[in-house]
Each structure stands twice: as structure tokens, then as C-alpha cells.
Design an enzyme around this catalytic site. Structure first.
Site, PDB file in Angstrom:
ATOM      1  N   CYS A   1       2.576 101.896  65.336  1.00  0.00           N
ATOM      2  CA  CYS A   1       1.544 102.153  64.330  1.00  0.00           C
ATOM      3  C   CYS A   1       0.256 101.600  64.920  1.00  0.00           C
ATOM      4  O   CYS A   1       0.139 100.382  65.125  1.00  0.00           O
ATOM      5  CB  CYS A   1       1.901 101.440  63.021  1.00  0.00           C
ATOM      6  SG  CYS A   1       0.580 101.474  61.804  1.00  0.00           S
TER       7      CYS A   1
ATOM      8  N   CYS B   1     -12.159  88.188  65.415  1.00  0.00           N
ATOM      9  CA  CYS B   1     -12.433  89.571  64.990  1.00  0.00           C
ATOM     10  C   CYS B   1     -13.510  89.554  63.891  1.00  0.00           C
ATOM     11  O   CYS B   1     -13.273  88.984  62.811  1.00  0.00           O
ATOM     12  CB  CYS B   1     -11.153  90.229  64.487  1.00  0.00           C
ATOM     13  SG  CYS B   1      -9.737  89.949  65.585  1.00  0.00           S
TER      14      CYS B   1
ATOM     15  N   ARG C   1      -2.943 107.493  58.498  1.00  0.00           N
ATOM     16  CA  ARG C   1      -2.993 106.722  57.249  1.00  0.00           C
ATOM     17  C   ARG C   1      -4.426 106.444  56.816  1.00  0.00           C
ATOM     18  O   ARG C   1      -5.218 105.887  57.590  1.00  0.00           O
ATOM     19  CB  ARG C   1      -2.223 105.404  57.387  1.00  0.00           C
ATOM     20  CG  ARG C   1      -2.226 104.625  56.055  1.00  0.00           C
ATOM     21  CD  ARG C   1      -1.307 103.415  56.044  1.00  0.00           C
ATOM     22  NE  ARG C   1       0.032 103.799  56.426  1.00  0.00           N
ATOM     23  CZ  ARG C   1       0.651 103.367  57.524  1.00  0.00           C
ATOM     24  NH1 ARG C   1       0.054 102.524  58.321  1.00  0.00           N
ATOM     25  NH2 ARG C   1       1.866 103.777  57.796  1.00  0.00           N
TER      26      ARG C   1
ATOM     27  N   CYS D   1     -12.864  90.277  60.117  1.00  0.00           N
ATOM     28  CA  CYS D   1     -11.653  89.784  59.463  1.00  0.00           C
ATOM     29  C   CYS D   1     -11.850  88.528  58.615  1.00  0.00           C
ATOM     30  O   CYS D   1     -12.310  87.493  59.106  1.00  0.00           O
ATOM     31  CB  CYS D   1     -10.566  89.525  60.503  1.00  0.00           C
ATOM     32  SG  CYS D   1      -8.993  89.118  59.697  1.00  0.00           S
TER      33      CYS D   1
ATOM     34  N   CYS E   1       7.858  97.430  58.715  1.00  0.00           N
ATOM     35  CA  CYS E   1       6.757  97.415  59.680  1.00  0.00           C
ATOM     36  C   CYS E   1       6.256  95.978  59.738  1.00  0.00           C
ATOM     37  O   CYS E   1       6.266  95.276  58.726  1.00  0.00           O
ATOM     38  CB  CYS E   1       5.642  98.343  59.220  1.00  0.00           C
ATOM     39  SG  CYS E   1       4.207  98.337  60.320  1.00  0.00           S
TER      40      CYS E   1
ATOM     41  N   CYS F   1       5.315  96.635  54.870  1.00  0.00           N
ATOM     42  CA  CYS F   1       4.592  96.194  56.075  1.00  0.00           C
ATOM     43  C   CYS F   1       4.201  94.731  55.911  1.00  0.00           C
ATOM     44  O   CYS F   1       3.479  94.378  54.972  1.00  0.00           O
ATOM     45  CB  CYS F   1       3.323  97.005  56.255  1.00  0.00           C
ATOM     46  SG  CYS F   1       3.609  98.770  56.242  1.00  0.00           S
TER      47      CYS F   1
HETATM   48  N1  SAM Z   1      -3.330  89.322  63.260  1.00  0.00           N
HETATM   49  C1  SAM Z   1      -2.725  90.528  63.618  1.00  0.00           C
HETATM   50  C2  SAM Z   1      -3.593  91.394  64.491  1.00  0.00           C
HETATM   51  O1  SAM Z   1      -4.803  91.334  64.416  1.00  0.00           O
HETATM   52  O2  SAM Z   1      -3.026  92.158  65.269  1.00  0.00           O
HETATM   53  C3  SAM Z   1      -2.237  91.339  62.439  1.00  0.00           C
HETATM   54  C4  SAM Z   1      -3.047  91.427  61.156  1.00  0.00           C
HETATM   55  S1  SAM Z   1      -4.639  92.172  61.261  1.00  0.00           S
HETATM   56  C5  SAM Z   1      -5.335  91.731  59.722  1.00  0.00           C
HETATM   57  C6  SAM Z   1      -4.299  93.908  61.208  1.00  0.00           C
HETATM   58  C7  SAM Z   1      -5.464  94.867  61.231  1.00  0.00           C
HETATM   59  O3  SAM Z   1      -6.111  94.896  59.971  1.00  0.00           O
HETATM   60  C8  SAM Z   1      -6.594  94.635  62.191  1.00  0.00           C
HETATM   61  O4  SAM Z   1      -6.309  95.011  63.491  1.00  0.00           O
HETATM   62  C9  SAM Z   1      -7.690  95.495  61.605  1.00  0.00           C
HETATM   63  O5  SAM Z   1      -7.649  96.794  62.170  1.00  0.00           O
HETATM   64  C10 SAM Z   1      -7.354  95.542  60.109  1.00  0.00           C
HETATM   65  N2  SAM Z   1      -8.367  94.821  59.328  1.00  0.00           N
HETATM   66  C11 SAM Z   1      -8.507  93.487  59.205  1.00  0.00           C
HETATM   67  N3  SAM Z   1      -9.571  93.180  58.446  1.00  0.00           N
HETATM   68  C12 SAM Z   1     -10.136  94.348  58.072  1.00  0.00           C
HETATM   69  C13 SAM Z   1     -11.277  94.691  57.289  1.00  0.00           C
HETATM   70  N4  SAM Z   1     -12.067  93.757  56.765  1.00  0.00           N
HETATM   71  N5  SAM Z   1     -11.550  95.989  57.104  1.00  0.00           N
HETATM   72  C14 SAM Z   1     -10.770  96.951  57.642  1.00  0.00           C
HETATM   73  N6  SAM Z   1      -9.676  96.683  58.401  1.00  0.00           N
HETATM   74  C15 SAM Z   1      -9.371  95.403  58.616  1.00  0.00           C
HETATM   75 FE1  SF4 Z   2      -8.096  89.217  64.196  1.00  0.00          FE
HETATM   76 FE2  SF4 Z   2      -7.729  88.824  61.612  1.00  0.00          FE
HETATM   77 FE3  SF4 Z   2      -5.650  89.676  63.103  1.00  0.00          FE
HETATM   78 FE4  SF4 Z   2      -6.603  87.193  63.333  1.00  0.00          FE
HETATM   79  S1  SF4 Z   2      -5.662  88.083  61.505  1.00  0.00           S
HETATM   80  S2  SF4 Z   2      -6.119  88.587  65.013  1.00  0.00           S
HETATM   81  S3  SF4 Z   2      -8.786  87.424  63.035  1.00  0.00           S
HETATM   82  S4  SF4 Z   2      -7.530  90.784  62.693  1.00  0.00           S
END
Ligand code: SAM
Ligand code: SF4
Ligand code: DTB
Length: 351
Positions: A195, A64, A267, A67, A135, A104
Site C-alpha cells: 500500500c 515529516c 484510496r 505530521c 494492514c 489498518c
Molecule cells: N510512521 C510511519 C511512517 O511514516 O511510515 C507510519 C504512519 S504515517 C502517519 C503514515 C502516512 O500518513 C504518512 O506517510 C503520510 O503520507 C500520511 N499522513 C500523515 N500526516 C498526514 C497529514 N497531516 N495529512 C495527510 N496525510 C498525512
Molecule cells: Fe513521519 Fe509522522 Fe510517520 Fe513519524 S509518524 S515517520 S513524523 S509520518
């Protein structure tokens, strides 16, 4: 019941042209529409307050582009293995003390391993015993995993579609949009509340913001909670240098989410740290009625509690109390479930 107070039906057949037309309204007209709808479903002066904790940090195999936790990008993040249950409960207690009603827990996983389910479900049970809503966001879920979480009493599962189906491939290549929808269906099937939202400001077009909201609004059931994240640009990620999104376009996205999914909590999620109080207030006027509270999101900063409580006080916003269901009242040990937490929330930050 007159026409102005009759409940509005929830729609699942929104067309692209309807959503585009909402986005294109003059700002004042869009805000008026959103406010009108908001007041039919919610107290406009009440905002639900959740606190986040990263229970497993970094080294995620997914790619992603936004991320900081992906193993593919060097963001200087310190990785942490799955936390022990007692440490998680300590954080939950601290969040409860600040007036947060939902805890969460997020893990940087593609999907949980079955061997971790025992610990994960113990976290859910423990947090519920504190009288908080739970959550989790752990990545993709198989039906049996969703079932195990449901049996432990998990209230919500967060799994975002992140963006439109068309823009999705620009942001993530290691899992498909359809896999995200499959997980959402597994969560629903298990009877856990959904969510689901996304991120704006990743370089997508308005069309993509329309596509993302239409996908959510035309699901068989609207997600109960719709997080709208503004991209947090983290150094080392491919989106670190992404241009700013026009803040009014962010507010419009919230307003259109409110109109398309009128009974859902929308949210105002990641990105608040970089927003002015005035911009956040506009999003509340546009129908945002939930925030993440506490000085950290998962790995990045969130506004200081004192700033948030100060803003709530200046705007006359109350943190929403827990809605206690009949069966919860019987089964759970609600330490302070349903207590009006306004005083606690405010007092905690006066010190
Ligand atoms: N790894 C799991 C997943 O991706 O489903 C759960 C944690 S992940 C960090 C949850 C969400 O956080 C992501 O789907 C994304 O929408 C949001 N997120 C992560 N990094 C972000 C960023 N830099 N800015 C805004 N939203 C972010
Ligand atoms: Fe994607 Fe970050 Fe969630 Fe991993 S933790 S699946 S890199 S949003
Ligand atoms: C969601 O939509 N936003 C939250 C929560 N769900 C898990 C996460 C935001 C993460 C922002 C980047 C970070 O702190 O790592």
C-alpha cells in the site's frame, strides 16, 4: 473476448510526457479516460472500506513537515505508548461491526524495534482471526521484520513515498526517498501486498504530482493499494498554513493514478473531512475505489460514519465484500469473511 473487454496490460514504462499529457487533458476527457479504464478492472459502484487505528501515538523522531505526530512540532497531541493487543482487537471488532473489511494499524515510529515484533505480530494474528484483512504502517522495515510480519499473515504494508523525489527534501530530511523504496522492496520480497501513495496539497507543483505517480506506476509491480491523501493541515506543523489546492487538481491526481495503475485500488485517504460530498463523488468518478471509514484517521478527524453511509446510499455505492482466497477459507476462522456487508454497513448507521 472482443477488444473492449480484453484485459489491458499493466504498464511499468510510463513516460513523464505521457503523465503530463494526462494531467493536461480537458477535465471531461480526463474523467472519461479514467472511467473507461476503471470499468475495465472494477465494478464502478463498489468501494473498499478500511478502518484505521493508531496503535502508538506521537513522539516520533522523524521530521515529516505535515505530521502531527512528530516530536519536533507542538501540536498538542497526547502521546500514547504501544497499545495492548486486546485493546486493538476491541477496536477491530468495532470496525468489523460497522462493515469495514480491512483494519489498518499505524505506529508513529521511524521503524519498529525488534523487541516490539512479538506484540505486533500478535495483533496481526488476532485481527485476522476476526476475519478481517490486516494492514500495518510502522515506518521503515528491515527484511527480517517484513518476513516476521508476513509469517504472522499480514496482508498489506503501508509505506508512502509521500511526494516526488525532487520535492521530497522540502518535506522530510530525516530519511531519504531511497530508504522508502528500500522498505517497499523488503515488503514485496516478503510477499506482503504493498500500500503506497502520497500526499498532495503540500505546496508541490503539478510536476511533483506527476513525479510521485510516475514513481509508483513504474515500480516493478504496482502497489495493490494507492492512498492519495489531501494534506490535513494541523496547527503546530510547518504546513499548517499551506494554501488550498485547487480541488479539481486533486481529482485530476486521482484520475491519473487510476489510468497509470488501472488494477490497483486507489484510496481517497486523508482530507475527506474537509471535502464536500460533491467533491468526494467526483473522485469516485475519477476512479477512487477505497476509503478510510470511521470517525478518526490516526490522530485527526474523518467524516462521521452516518455521513459516509448516507453518501454511499445516495450514490448507489456498495462497500466491497472481502475476497476470500482458497487457503484463507481453509486456514482462517472467517467469522464473516466474504459476507456481503452492504446491509451491515447501512444498518449500523441507521440507528
Ligand atoms: N510512521 C510511519 C511512517 O511514516 O511510515 C507510519 C504512519 S504515517 C502517519 C503514515 C502516512 O500518513 C504518512 O506517510 C503520510 O503520507 C500520511 N499522513 C500523515 N500526516 C498526514 C497529514 N497531516 N495529512 C495527510 N496525510 C498525512
Ligand atoms: Fe513521519 Fe509522522 Fe510517520 Fe513519524 S509518524 S515517520 S513524523 S509520518
Ligand atoms: C495513508 O496514506 N493515510 C493514512 C494511512 N496511510 C496510515 C494516514 C493519514 C493520517 C492523517 C493524519 C492523522 O490522522 O494523524
Amino acid at each position: 473476448m472482443n477488444q473492449a473487454t480484453a484485459p489491458l496490460p499493466l504498464r511499468h514504462d510510463w513516460s513523464r510526457s505521457e503523465a503530463e499529457a494526462l494531467f493536461a487533458l480537458p477535465f471531461a476527457d480526463l474523467m472519461f479516460r479514467a472511467q473507461t479504464v476503471h470499468r475495465r478492472f472494477f465494478d464502478p459502484n463498489e468501494v473498499q472500506v478500511s478502518t484505521l487505528l493508531s496503535i502508538k501515538t506521537g513522539t516520533c523522531p522523524e521530521d515529516c513537515k505535515y505530521c502531527p505526530q512528530s516530536v519536533r512540532y507542538d501540536t498538542g497531541l497526547e502521546a500514547e505508548q504501544l497499545m495492548e493487543v486486546e485493546r486493538v482487537l476491541e477496536s477491530a471488532r468495532a470496525a468489523r461491526e460497522t462493515g469495514s473489511t480491512r483494519f489498518c494499524m499505524g505506529a508513529a515510529w521511524r521503524s519498529p524495534k525488534d523487541r516490539d515484533l512479538g506484540v505486533i505480530t500478535a495483533m496481526v494474528r488476532g485481527v485476522k482471526e476476526l476475519g478481517m484483512e490486516t494492514c500495518m504502517t510502522l515506518g521503515m522495515l528491515e527484511p527480517h521484520q517484513a518476513q516476521a510480519l508476513a509469517e504472522a499473515g499480514l496482508d498489506y504494508y503501508n509505506h508512502n513515498i509521500d511526494t516526488s523525489p525532487e520535492f521530497y527534501g522540502e518535506v522530510i530530511t530525516t530519511r531519504t526517498f531511497q530508504q522508502r523504496l528500500d522498505t517497499l522492496a523488503n515488503v514485496r520480497e516478503a510477499g506482503i501486498k504493498v500500500c503506497c501513495g502520497g500526499i498532495v496539497g503540500m505546496g508541490e507543483e503539478r510536476n511533483d504530482r506527476v513525479g510521485m505517480l510516475l514513481t509508483l506506476a513504474n515500480l516493478p509491480e504496482h502497489p495493490e493499494s494507492v492512498p492519495i491523501n489531501l494534506l490535513v493541515r494541523v496547527e503546530g506543523t510547518p504546513l499548517a498554513e499551506q494554501e488550498d489546492l485547487d480541488p479539481f487538481e486533486f481529482v485530476r491526481t486521482i484520475a491519473v493514478a487510476r489510468i497509470l495503475m488501472p488494477a490497483s485500488h486507489v484510496r481517497l485517504s486523508a482530507g475527506r473531512e474537509s471535502m464536500s460530498d460533491e467533491l468526494q463523488s467526483l473522485t469516485f468518478l475519477a476512479g477512487a475505489n477505497s476509503i478510510f471509514y470511521g470517525e478518526r484517521l490516526l490522530t485527526t478527524p474523518n467524516p462521521a460514519c452516518s455521513r459516509d453511509t448516507g453518501l454511499f446510499r445516495r450514490l448507489g455505492i456498495r462497500p466491497a465484500a472481502l475476497a476470500v482466497q482458497e487457503d484463507d477459507a481453509v486456514d482462517a476462522a472467517p467469522v464473516r469473511a466474504a459476507a456481503p456487508d452492504t446491509a451491515l454497513f447501512y444498518d449500523a448507521t441507521r440507528a
